[in-house]
Write a protein that holds these residues in place. Structure first.
Motif, short mmCIF file in Angstrom:
data_model
loop_
_atom_site.label_atom_id
_atom_site.label_comp_id
_atom_site.label_asym_id
_atom_site.label_seq_id
_atom_site.Cartn_x
_atom_site.Cartn_y
_atom_site.Cartn_z
N VAL A 284 -40.59 -23.18 39.46
CA VAL A 284 -41.45 -22.01 39.10
C VAL A 284 -41.35 -21.38 37.48
O VAL A 284 -42.26 -21.31 36.86
CB VAL A 284 -41.17 -20.74 39.91
N ALA A 285 -39.99 -21.81 37.14
CA ALA A 285 -39.83 -21.50 35.71
C ALA A 285 -40.77 -22.49 34.94
O ALA A 285 -41.03 -22.23 33.82
CB ALA A 285 -38.37 -21.65 35.26
N ALA A 286 -40.57 -23.54 35.17
CA ALA A 286 -41.25 -24.91 34.53
C ALA A 286 -42.68 -24.51 34.37
O ALA A 286 -43.50 -24.54 33.39
CB ALA A 286 -41.02 -26.13 35.17
N GLU A 287 -43.44 -24.25 35.65
CA GLU A 287 -44.85 -23.97 35.55
C GLU A 287 -45.25 -22.70 34.85
O GLU A 287 -46.28 -22.47 34.11
CB GLU A 287 -45.39 -24.02 36.99
N TRP A 288 -44.47 -21.75 34.98
CA TRP A 288 -44.48 -20.50 34.26
C TRP A 288 -44.55 -20.73 32.55
O TRP A 288 -45.22 -20.08 31.88
CB TRP A 288 -43.50 -19.66 34.55
N VAL A 290 -45.21 -23.54 31.18
CA VAL A 290 -46.11 -24.47 30.59
C VAL A 290 -47.53 -23.78 31.00
O VAL A 290 -48.33 -23.91 30.11
CB VAL A 290 -46.04 -26.18 31.35
N GLY A 291 -47.60 -23.33 32.11
CA GLY A 291 -49.05 -22.86 32.39
C GLY A 291 -49.22 -21.30 32.25
O GLY A 291 -50.39 -20.90 32.37
N GLY A 292 -48.19 -20.71 32.22
CA GLY A 292 -48.12 -19.23 31.62
C GLY A 292 -48.18 -18.26 32.98
O GLY A 292 -48.37 -17.00 32.92
N LYS A 293 -48.48 -18.87 34.24
CA LYS A 293 -48.30 -18.13 35.70
C LYS A 293 -47.38 -18.81 36.45
O LYS A 293 -47.41 -20.19 36.69
CB LYS A 293 -49.71 -17.93 36.11
N PRO A 294 -46.58 -18.04 37.15
CA PRO A 294 -45.88 -18.81 38.41
C PRO A 294 -46.55 -18.59 39.63
O PRO A 294 -47.34 -17.77 39.83
CB PRO A 294 -44.77 -17.50 38.56
N THR A 295 -46.63 -19.74 40.59
CA THR A 295 -47.60 -19.90 41.47
C THR A 295 -47.04 -19.92 42.78
O THR A 295 -45.82 -20.27 43.00
CB THR A 295 -48.66 -21.07 41.41
N VAL A 296 -47.51 -19.34 44.01
CA VAL A 296 -46.96 -19.78 45.14
C VAL A 296 -46.87 -21.01 45.57
O VAL A 296 -45.93 -21.50 46.27
CB VAL A 296 -47.99 -18.86 45.96
N GLY A 330 -36.00 -29.49 40.68
CA GLY A 330 -37.38 -28.68 40.69
C GLY A 330 -37.91 -29.12 39.24
O GLY A 330 -39.27 -29.24 39.46
N ALA A 331 -37.36 -29.24 38.23
CA ALA A 331 -37.86 -29.47 37.06
C ALA A 331 -38.54 -30.90 37.02
O ALA A 331 -39.72 -31.31 36.44
CB ALA A 331 -37.13 -29.22 35.97
#
Length: 446
Positions: A284-288, A290-296, A330-331
């Protein structure tokens, strides 16, 4: 000179006989190993864990995958996991268990246990567990065999014919999974004899299925419209529910592999939970970032990646190494999933990025963090003074990858020649629910 008191005792034949018995009989008795004995707590724990592992496939994996496909393909995805429970269970009893676990050669078990001949429901087989009935061990391992080919289905979702899926699955479980399980877990398997550590299936389950998924994705080809058309998950509520069931069921997968209700089960349970938790956070931290949003979907995928990575190590590492293994997973798996577009293959539900990459990392990490302080039956890893273990783990990883990928490619070609692998374009456009099963997942009133 012998003391007078001892000489007087020696003249008494009764005392002398008792003394001789104590002197010579006691050591001999201590050398006799204890006979295998069924323990009720261990048996109950293993049967419960077998049910938990079954829950991982149905409904856990079925819902996890089913929510990620498009609405027109959800039933076909659910059906693949569901029917595999029936297919693999029958195969396992008829000959699969014997090929995987019966004594044989270093490559495959003999057929001496075919049809469960000699596999007792009341007596243990001490080479695997001395405290549970042999059939309890057999049915527990059956659930591992069930979920492994089900994992592959995520890579070929929405386009493989049901007929081709059935033929390939039967061939794969017999010719890939069963021999590989024997290599790693069989008493005379060559990887087992080499000293590789795989507590609950990093090589046997996750690397084998992840690499086979890559082969299947390449052989079947991409979905119609990939990568230009949007193919968003149709119901993430199903996916997060499935992920939760997988997380709970995974305690049976890993802690159950202790085969006893003991401290090792506790240690594996704790390591499993920490690995999943750490990986969910780092994904979640990585996609947040990179992409600006944490996703389900990211949280669910991260937890599964952590569960995959900690699986081979769960019975050999302590809490802090478990957190490290999960955090890296995760990463790492998030990065692997993002990179698949660069290679152009259509792994529909990210089996390669999560199970292959996560399984490889977990198997190698076992060679780094394993400690005999956690499990005396294991070995120390690199960070505990034994660099050889990392080399052994790497050998097991390479062998598992090569065997599964090459073998899967051959079996896919055989399946394609026999019955075909892929549905026709029109059937794929309509959706596999209608074209393959004549059903719809959701009924809408006009």
């Amino acid at each position: 000179m012998v003391p007078k008191s001892i000489r007087s005792l020696a003249r008494n034949p009764i005392v002398l006989s008792v003394a001789l018995c104590l002197a010579f009989a006691s050591p001999a008795a201590a050398e006799i190993p204890a006979a295998p004995k069924i323990e009720g707590a261990d048996t109950a724990w293993l049967l419960l864990c077998a049910a938990l592992v079954l829950m991982m496939t149905i409904p856990g994996l079925a819902l996890f995958y089913g929510g990620m496909v498009r609405r027109k393909n959800v039933l076909s995805t659910l059906m693949q996991s569901f029917i595999l429970v029936a297919i693999v269970s029958i195969q396992w009893v008829l000959f699969g268990y014997s090929l995987a676990f019966a004594p044989g050669s270093g490559l495959v078990g003999a057929l001496s246990w075919a049809g469960l001949s000699g596999v007792s429901a009341t007596q243990p087989y001490a080479a695997y567990s001395a405290t549970v009935p042999h059939q309890a061990f057999m049915i527990y391992q059956c659930m591992f065999a069930v979920i492994t080919p089900a994992l592959i289905t995520g890579a070929i979702a929405e386009r493989m014919s049901f007929r081709g899926f059935l033929v390939f699955s039967i061939l794969w479980i017999t010719l890939i999974y069963d021999p590989l399980a024997h290599w790693v877990w069989g008493v005379d398997g060559w990887i087992h004899q080499m000293g590789a550590l795989d507590f609950a299936g990093g090589t046997v389950v996750h690397i084998s299925s992840g690499v086979a998924a890559l082969a299947a994705a390449l052989m079947v080809g991409p979905r119609r419209g990939f990568p230009h058309e949007p193919m968003q998950p149709h119901n993430l509520t199903l996916t997060i529910t499935g992920a939760g069931l997988l997380w709970v069921g995974w305690f049976g997968f890993n802690a159950g592999s202790s085969l006893a209700a003991n401290g090792l089960a506790v240690s594996a349970f704790v390591a499993t939970h920490l690995g999943a938790s750490a990986a969910a956070l780092t994904w979640v931290a990585a996609e947040w970032w990179v992409g600006g949003k944490p996703t389900v979907l990211g949280a669910a995928s991260g937890a599964v990646a952590g569960l995959v990575a900690i699986t081979p190590a769960s019975g050999y590492v302590g809490p802090i190494p478990a957190i490290i293994i999960g955090a890296v997973a995760g990463a790492l798996c998030y990065s692997a999933v993002r990179m698949k577009s660069r290679f152009g293959y259509d792994d529909a539900l990210d089996v390669v990025g999560v199970h292959a990459v996560g399984g490889i990392w977990g198997a190698l990490a076992t060679g780094l963090f394993a400690s005999v302080l956690v499990n005396a039956a294991g070995a120390n890893g690199l960070f505990y003074g034994n660099p050889r273990q990392l080399l052994v783990q790497a050998t097991a990883v390479v062998a598992s990858m090569a065997f599964s990928f090459i073998g899967s490619m051959i079996l896919l070609k055989v399946t394609d020649a026999l019955v075909g692998l892929r549905v026709v374009g029109e059937a794929e456009q309509v959706g596999l629910d209608l074209s393959e099963h004549e059903e719809a997942a959701y009924a809408f009133e006009a």
